[in-house]
Design a protein around this motif. Structure first.
Motif, PDB file in Angstrom:
ATOM      1  N   ASN A 111       4.712   4.319  -3.984  1.00  0.00           N
ATOM      2  CA  ASN A 111       5.677   5.401  -3.853  1.00  0.00           C
ATOM      3  C   ASN A 111       6.840   5.211  -4.824  1.00  0.00           C
ATOM      4  O   ASN A 111       7.361   6.168  -5.393  1.00  0.00           O
ATOM      5  CB  ASN A 111       6.187   5.476  -2.411  1.00  0.00           C
ATOM      6  N   LYS A 112       7.239   3.969  -5.041  1.00  0.00           N
ATOM      7  CA  LYS A 112       8.307   3.668  -5.992  1.00  0.00           C
ATOM      8  C   LYS A 112       7.878   4.055  -7.409  1.00  0.00           C
ATOM      9  O   LYS A 112       8.655   4.634  -8.171  1.00  0.00           O
ATOM     10  CB  LYS A 112       8.623   2.171  -5.930  1.00  0.00           C
ATOM     11  N   ASN A 113       6.620   3.755  -7.750  1.00  0.00           N
ATOM     12  CA  ASN A 113       6.102   4.122  -9.070  1.00  0.00           C
ATOM     13  C   ASN A 113       6.025   5.639  -9.233  1.00  0.00           C
ATOM     14  O   ASN A 113       6.356   6.175 -10.290  1.00  0.00           O
ATOM     15  CB  ASN A 113       4.718   3.511  -9.289  1.00  0.00           C
ATOM     16  N   VAL A 114       5.582   6.316  -8.187  1.00  0.00           N
ATOM     17  CA  VAL A 114       5.495   7.776  -8.236  1.00  0.00           C
ATOM     18  C   VAL A 114       6.883   8.386  -8.407  1.00  0.00           C
ATOM     19  O   VAL A 114       7.060   9.324  -9.191  1.00  0.00           O
ATOM     20  CB  VAL A 114       4.805   8.321  -6.954  1.00  0.00           C
ATOM     21  N   GLN A 115       7.863   7.861  -7.704  1.00  0.00           N
ATOM     22  CA  GLN A 115       9.225   8.375  -7.839  1.00  0.00           C
ATOM     23  C   GLN A 115       9.779   8.130  -9.241  1.00  0.00           C
ATOM     24  O   GLN A 115      10.461   8.987  -9.805  1.00  0.00           O
ATOM     25  CB  GLN A 115      10.133   7.746  -6.787  1.00  0.00           C
ATOM     26  N   ALA A 116       9.477   6.973  -9.813  1.00  0.00           N
ATOM     27  CA  ALA A 116       9.943   6.679 -11.174  1.00  0.00           C
ATOM     28  C   ALA A 116       9.292   7.615 -12.184  1.00  0.00           C
ATOM     29  O   ALA A 116       9.965   8.149 -13.077  1.00  0.00           O
ATOM     30  CB  ALA A 116       9.646   5.226 -11.527  1.00  0.00           C
ATOM     31  N   LEU A 165       0.796  -1.218   0.000  1.00  0.00           N
ATOM     32  CA  LEU A 165       0.000   0.000   0.000  1.00  0.00           C
ATOM     33  C   LEU A 165       0.838   1.283   0.000  1.00  0.00           C
ATOM     34  O   LEU A 165       0.405   2.300  -0.517  1.00  0.00           O
ATOM     35  CB  LEU A 165      -0.940   0.023   1.218  1.00  0.00           C
ATOM     36  N   ILE A 166       2.028   1.244   0.555  1.00  0.00           N
ATOM     37  CA  ILE A 166       2.810   2.471   0.700  1.00  0.00           C
ATOM     38  C   ILE A 166       4.080   2.459  -0.146  1.00  0.00           C
ATOM     39  O   ILE A 166       4.305   3.358  -0.954  1.00  0.00           O
ATOM     40  CB  ILE A 166       3.149   2.720   2.187  1.00  0.00           C
ATOM     41  N   LYS A 167       4.893   1.449   0.001  1.00  0.00           N
ATOM     42  CA  LYS A 167       6.207   1.461  -0.638  1.00  0.00           C
ATOM     43  C   LYS A 167       6.141   1.238  -2.141  1.00  0.00           C
ATOM     44  O   LYS A 167       6.823   1.927  -2.902  1.00  0.00           O
ATOM     45  CB  LYS A 167       7.115   0.421   0.014  1.00  0.00           C
ATOM     46  N   ALA A 168       5.339   0.316  -2.624  1.00  0.00           N
ATOM     47  CA  ALA A 168       5.265   0.026  -4.057  1.00  0.00           C
ATOM     48  C   ALA A 168       4.681   1.211  -4.840  1.00  0.00           C
ATOM     49  O   ALA A 168       5.262   1.607  -5.858  1.00  0.00           O
ATOM     50  CB  ALA A 168       4.458  -1.238  -4.300  1.00  0.00           C
TER      51      ALA A 168
END
Length: 80
Positions: A11-16, A6-9
């Protein structure tokens, strides 16, 4: 596991995606800067050629005694 999904995955996409957008905007900025440089260089070259042509026309007009351009040589020198 739930926190990971819910949080880390996401966030990883948003950062990419953010990194891609930053890279794309930087490429656009560089392209715009290069285009502006080429435009200024082209304008300076055209102004330089025009100025040299007008200066040459003024010199040639000064050599001729009966030329119509001789009467308006001051205008040619002013534009050069």
């Amino acid at each position: 596991m739930l926190v990971d999904n819910l949080i880390k995955a996401p966030n990883k996409n948003v950062q990419a995606l953010s990194k891609q957008m930053d890279m794309r905007s930087e490429l656009k900025r560089q392209h715009h800067a290069a285009f502006q440089y080429r435009l200024k260089r082209f304008a300076a070259t055209k102004v330089g050629l025009t100025s040299a042509f007008l200066a040459g026309a003024a010199v040639q007009a000064g050599k001729s005694e009966t030329s119509l351009v001789r009467k308006y040589g001051w205008l040619v020198r002013l534009l050069a």
